[in-house]
Design a protein around this motif. Structure first.
Motif: not given
Ligand code: K7E
Ligand code: CUA
Length: 629
Positions: A370-373, A391-393, A421-423, A444-446
């Motif tokens: 979920l949420g690939p950036l 919150s994963q790679i 968390y939340q990279p 780089l976690c937000k």
């Protein structure tokens, strides 16, 4: 190095390691009586340990890092240099912000460089990228965008200072930024993210959203002027270049041209725009462009149907755009879709000659989470994608993802690693170049939440270091950082050649020295006050621990320019100049000249002093400005 040559602490560390090693083997031996350690087992253990030691994140005091990391500073507006793998912060380079230590934004030299935006003291820097030659970092420049004020700046890597800044016309909010990789960085490419009327003069089409546009910007890397812009359909987010010097690609998350959240995310698909550089250059040459807002910048029409661009539909509100270091693929990261879209760059010629349809250029669309950036790459065919919501790679194999897309039963996913968390962005060592080496990955976690001592409602970000040299990703370091590194890149130290002293003919202060010449002053020998109406120019030298001038006299209300030249030839001996109660501070590096202009608006005795610690008698390095009422 023999044992005798090792410093005491290293010998101790080694003895510790040996104790651990022997402790482990002893345990193994006890538990496995039937299978004692063979020579081969010893050899493989030793090899594994050697491999691990080769990629150790531990840098002992006095040891140097293998890589320079360039970090954006987000809405602090700066760029930071970190040592990798130690994650030690080595330097901050003020760019769009104002910095009281160096005087960036206060000195005459920095105001000249900031040019039309010298009055702005804020910025939002996202994407630092180094100039390249043949797809490899060349150690010359780092470019960085300012989303907040629509600027692009350049940092000179020999002195690690900003030397050019440009406000990009016709667009609003420069976001994604990269460089041309091949044959060399002729162009810096960047996206105007926010949609605005083409002639944004407030006289027409404020409400007519159909007339709003975003432009792709192509900037000459040497002159730092806009070479041309390309008008597109939809907005533009992130971008990257190929390894052939032919194509650039950008993501668009607002193909709907929505003006609010619900409208922006309405469609199941947005798109990637691919730009054909040779065709764009030909169009500029042929004069097939328009101009806007009273400037001369060629704006090409790359909207749907143009032969300058192609639009490849991808799911949904894509964000990051990343080129694989083998030059084969553009990867668009799905954000609201759990997938990334892999575009085969070798199919783009056929796409531009209409032999295939846009979606035929997509050779894989692996589902990752979920949420690939953003996606980073190693040199072994693996890709590492940040999953903001999970919150994963996710580590995945690109060729396996393509095979799976073709119906083969293969598992392309290799590992998912929790990060905290939340990279947002991630980056591998040299991973955006041909030199990708598969050693380190930065996440780089937000959010840092519970990872550090609480420091009030505002928390640091968390930049995590991950060892990717083995089969499994291993988290090895938490790095708290101040707001807000969006992106970074990791350059091997062999690419860098920073100077130790300033060259006396450096362009950074050439204009100041030219001004001194006009005043008949040699800044290396003279200490002089030049009066020119109510303008006063004060020239002084500095050698630790004294200024060449102990006092100077001005009249209340004079505009005073102080020019200081640092004559020290010693590495690391930087002087400062601070005029108390005037908001005036600056750095003068060894052999450099720096100047600052202010109004002498307080009568009486005003002390100035050196604010960079330079000598045992640094406190005594001061003098008086005598202001007559
Ligand atoms: Cu924050 Cu590159 Cu501006 Cu993604 S961008 S996270
Ligand atoms: Cu010069 Cu402190």
């Amino acid at each position: 190095m023999s044992k005798e040559e090792l410093p005491v602490n290293e010998t101790q560390v080694e003895n510790e390691e040996r104790r651990k090693f022997f402790g482990k083997t002893a345990l193994l031996g006890a538990g496995a009586v039937a299978a004692p350690m063979t020579a081969a087992m010893f050899a493989s253990m030793a090899k594994a340990q050697a491999a691990e030691a080769a990629n150790s994140p531990v840098i002992h005091p006095g040891e140097l890092d293998e890589y320079y990391g360039f970090w954006s500073g987000g809405h602090s507006g700066e760029v930071r240099i970190l040592g990798i793998p130690s994650m030690r912060e080595l330097m901050r380079i003020p760019v769009f912000n104002t910095d009281s230590a160096t005087g960036w934004g206060l000195t005459d030299e920095s105001k000249r460089i900031k040019g039309d935006s010298a009055h702005l003291h804020a910025g939002d820097s996202h994407h630092p990228h180094m100039s390249m030659t043949d797809g490899r970092y060349n150690g010359k420049y780092v470019f960085i965008n300012d989303k907040a004020n629509t600027r692009v700046a350049r940092i000179r890597c020999d002195v690690m200072k900003t030397d050019k800044m440009l406000t990009v016309p016709n667009v609003q909010a420069i976001h994604g930024l990269r460089v041309q990789k091949v044959p060399y960085t002729k162009y810096v490419i960047c996206n105007g993210e926010f949609e605005i009327p083409m002639n944004n003069d407030g006289k027409s089409s404020l409400e007519d959203v159909g007339s709003y546009r975003s432009l792709f910007n192509v900037i000459d890397a040497e002159s730092m002027e806009v070479a041309f812009q390309v008008m597109v359909d939809g907005n533009l987010d992130n971008t990257d270049a190929d390894y052939d010097g032919k194509y650039f690609a950008s993501t668009c998350y607002n193909s709907e041209m929505g003006m609010n959240l619900a409208d922006m995310i309405a469609s199941e698909r947005d798109h990637v725009v691919v730009f054909n550089l040779p065709r764009c250059e030909a169009a500029v040459k042929a004069g097939n462009y328009k101009t806007y807002n009273g400037n001369k910048i060629p704006v090409l029409d790359g909207r749907k149907g143009s032969d300058l661009t192609r639009y490849i539909p991808v799911p949904k509100s894509p964000h990051g755009m990343n080129t694989s270091p083998n030059g084969k693929y553009f990867v668009a990261n799905g954000k609201l879709s759990p997938t990334v879209s892999v575009i085969d760059i070798s199919k783009l010629d056929d796409l531009f000659s209409d032999k295939i349809k846009p979606r035929d250029a997509i050779v894989a669309e692996p589902e990752l989470g979920l949420g690939p950036l953003h996606t980073a790459f190693d040199n072994k065919g693996y890709a590492y994608t940040t999953l903001f919501l999970d919150s994963q790679i996710a580590k995945w194999n690109v060729e396996d993802a393509i095979a799976a897309h073709n119906g083969k039963k293969v598992n392309y996913l290799r590992q998912k690693l929790d990060v905290h968390y939340q990279p947002g962005h991630n980056h591998t060592s040299a991973g955006e170049t041909r030199d990708a080496d598969g050693k380190w990955l930065i996440s780089l976690c937000k959010f840092s939440k519970d990872r550090f001592l609480p420091v009030g409602p505002l928390r640091p970000e968390n930049d995590q270091l991950i060892d990717i040299s083995g089969d499994e990703m291993k988290l090895v370091h938490d790095g708290p950082t101040y707001a807000e590194p969006h992106d970074c890149m990791i350059v091997h130290r062999s690419k860098m050649k920073p100077l130790k002293l300033w060259p006396r003919n450096d362009p950074m202060f050439a204009e100041t020295i030219a001004m001194a010449k006009r005043d008949g002053v040699d800044v290396y020998t003279d200490n002089k006050v030049i009066r020119d109406g109510n303008k006063v120019r004060v020239y002084m030298t500095s050698i630790a621990p004294t200024y060449g001038m102990n006092e100077f006299k001005v009249k209340l209300g004079d505009e005073v320019t102080v020019v200081v030249t640092n004559l020290d030839q010693v590495e690391d001996v930087t002087h400062g100049f601070c005029m108390t109660n005037h908001g005036v501070q600056m750095e003068i590096g060894p052999q450099a000249t720096a100047s600052v202009t202010f109004t002498a608006d307080k009568p009486g005795v005003q002390w100035y002093y050196c604010n960079w610690f330079c000598h045992a008698l640094h406190m005594e390095m001061r003098g008086r400005m005598l202001v007559e009422a």
